[in-house]
Design an enzyme around this catalytic site. Structure first.
Site, PDB file in Angstrom:
ATOM      1  N   HIS A  77      -4.243  -5.930  -9.044  1.00 57.67           N
ATOM      2  CA  HIS A  77      -5.234  -4.902  -8.731  1.00 57.67           C
ATOM      3  C   HIS A  77      -6.616  -5.544  -8.775  1.00 57.67           C
ATOM      4  CE1 HIS A  77      -6.983  -0.952  -8.408  1.00 57.67           C
ATOM      5  NE2 HIS A  77      -7.810  -1.269  -9.385  1.00 57.67           N
ATOM      6  N   MET A  81       0.801  -1.224   0.000  1.00 60.07           N
ATOM      7  CA  MET A  81       0.000   0.000   0.000  1.00 60.07           C
ATOM      8  C   MET A  81       0.839   1.283   0.000  1.00 60.07           C
ATOM      9  SD  MET A  81      -2.927  -1.278  -0.277  1.00 60.07           S
ATOM     10  CE  MET A  81      -4.076   0.063   0.039  1.00 60.07           C
TER      11      MET A  81
HETATM   12  C1  GRF Z   1      -5.841  -7.637  -2.954  1.00 56.23           C
HETATM   13  O1  GRF Z   1      -7.211  -7.460  -3.193  1.00 56.23           O
HETATM   14  C2  GRF Z   1      -5.031  -7.019  -4.045  1.00 56.23           C
HETATM   15  O2  GRF Z   1      -5.652  -7.113  -5.297  1.00 56.23           O
HETATM   16  C3  GRF Z   1      -4.932  -5.584  -3.624  1.00 56.23           C
HETATM   17  O3  GRF Z   1      -4.793  -5.638  -2.228  1.00 56.23           O
HETATM   18  C4  GRF Z   1      -5.378  -6.835  -1.745  1.00 56.23           C
HETATM   19  C5  GRF Z   1      -4.320  -7.549  -0.972  1.00 56.23           C
HETATM   20  O4  GRF Z   1      -4.818  -8.710  -0.363  1.00 56.23           O
HETATM   21  N1  GRF Z   1      -3.865  -4.923  -4.302  1.00 56.23           N
HETATM   22  P1  GRF Z   1      -3.831  -9.760   0.249  1.00 56.23           P
HETATM   23  O5  GRF Z   1      -2.919  -9.015   1.222  1.00 56.23           O
HETATM   24  O6  GRF Z   1      -3.046 -10.378  -0.863  1.00 56.23           O
HETATM   25  O7  GRF Z   1      -4.688 -10.754   0.953  1.00 56.23           O
END
Ligand code: GRF
Length: 216
Positions: free
Chosen positions: A112, A93
Site C-alpha cells: 500500500h 484493484m
Molecule cells: C503501487 O503504488 C502499489 O502500492 C499500489 O498500486 C500501485 C501499483 O503499481 N497498491 P505497480 O502496478 O506495481 O506499478
C-alpha cells in the site's frame, strides 16, 4: 530449502511485480514467482511477466458481474492448481471477500502506498500532500478482511517536500515500494515472520511497524 511458490496478482503496469521477479532471479532468494494473474486482460504487467518467462493468467472480473464469490473461486482454483504457497497483491484493484482472505490467511501480502495506518484507500499521495504530512511512504502488510489493515511486515518512509506534486511524491514512494516488497517477501518466505496479536514478530522481535528497507 525449497523456494516458496509465489503468485503475484496485478491490475496494471506491474512495477512491483517486476521488482519481485528481479529479486527472485537470484538463486539465493527464497521464493520463485510461479504465476502472475491479472483481472485486467490488457494489463501491461502481463506482457512483462510473459517476457520474463513466467506463467500468466487473465481472470477478467467483468463476466462474473456482481458474483464476487465466483470470481474469487476462479482465482483460488488457479492458485491451488499451481501449488502456490504465498500470494502477493501488487496493485490488484479488486477488493477481496473475507472468504478468499481466510483461505490465504498469513500467506497473502499487499503493498500500500502510504505509511499505514495513515491514508488507507485511494489517492494516498494527493491526500498526504493536502494533509501537510511531513513524511509519507509505503507499507507491506498481511491481508486481513478489513482493507489496508493487517500486520505490517515492512515500511519505508520518504520526506514530503514543499514543492512536491502528486507525481513527484508517487515516484519517490514507488522507489521505496520496489525495495520493501522483495524484502518483505524474503522474510515471509524464509519463515522469519510470525503473527502474534495482530502484529508481526520478525526474528523473534515484536515489530508493530515492520522492518525498514535496509533490514537484512
Ligand atoms: C503501487 O503504488 C502499489 O502500492 C499500489 O498500486 C500501485 C501499483 O503499481 N497498491 P505497480 O502496478 O506495481 O506499478
Amino acid at each position: 530449502m525449497a523456494r516458496k511458490r509465489v503468485a503475484v496478482l496485478i491490475s496494471g503496469r506491474g512495477s512491483n511485480m517486476v521488482a519481485l521477479i528481479e529479486a527472485a532471479k537470484q538463486q539465493s532468494y527464497p521464493a520463485e514467482i510461479s504465476l502472475v494473474i491479472s483481472n485486467e486482460p490488457e494489463a501491461t504487467g502481463l506482457v512483462h511477466a510473459q517476457s520474463a518467462g513466467i506463467a500468466t493468467a487473465a481472470v477478467d472480473h467483468r463476466p462474473f458481474g456482481k458474483d464476487r464469490a465466483a470470481f474469487e473461486r476462479a482465482l483460488h482454483i488457479l492458485l491451488d492448481d499451481r501449488k502456490i504457497e504465498i500470494v502477493c497483491l501488487a496493485g490488484f484493484m479488486r477488493l477481496l471477500t473475507s472468504w478468499l482472505v481466510e483461505q490465504w490467511s498469513a500467506r497473502m501480502l499487499n503493498i500500500h502506498p502510504a505509511l499505514l495506518p495513515a491514508f488507507k484507500g485511494l489517492d494516498t499521495h494527493a491526500r498526504a500532500i493536502a494533509a501537510g504530512a511531513k513524511q509519507h511512504g509505503a507499507t507491506v502488510h498481511f491481508v486481513v478482511p478489513e482493507m489496508d489493515s493487517g500486520p505490517i511486515v515492512a515500511q519505508g518512509a520518504v520526506p514530503v517536500l514543499a514543492a512536491d506534486t502528486e507525481a513527484a511524491l508517487a515516484a519517490r514512494v514507488l522507489a521505496v515500494e520496489h525495495k520493501i516488497y522483495p524484502l518483505a517477501l524474503k522474510l515471509v518466505a524464509e519463515g522469519r515472520v510470525q503473527i502474534r496479536d495482530g502484529q508481526c514478530v520478525i526474528d523473534g522481535i515484536i515489530r508493530p511497524n515492520g522492518v525498514a528497507p535496509d533490514f537484512q
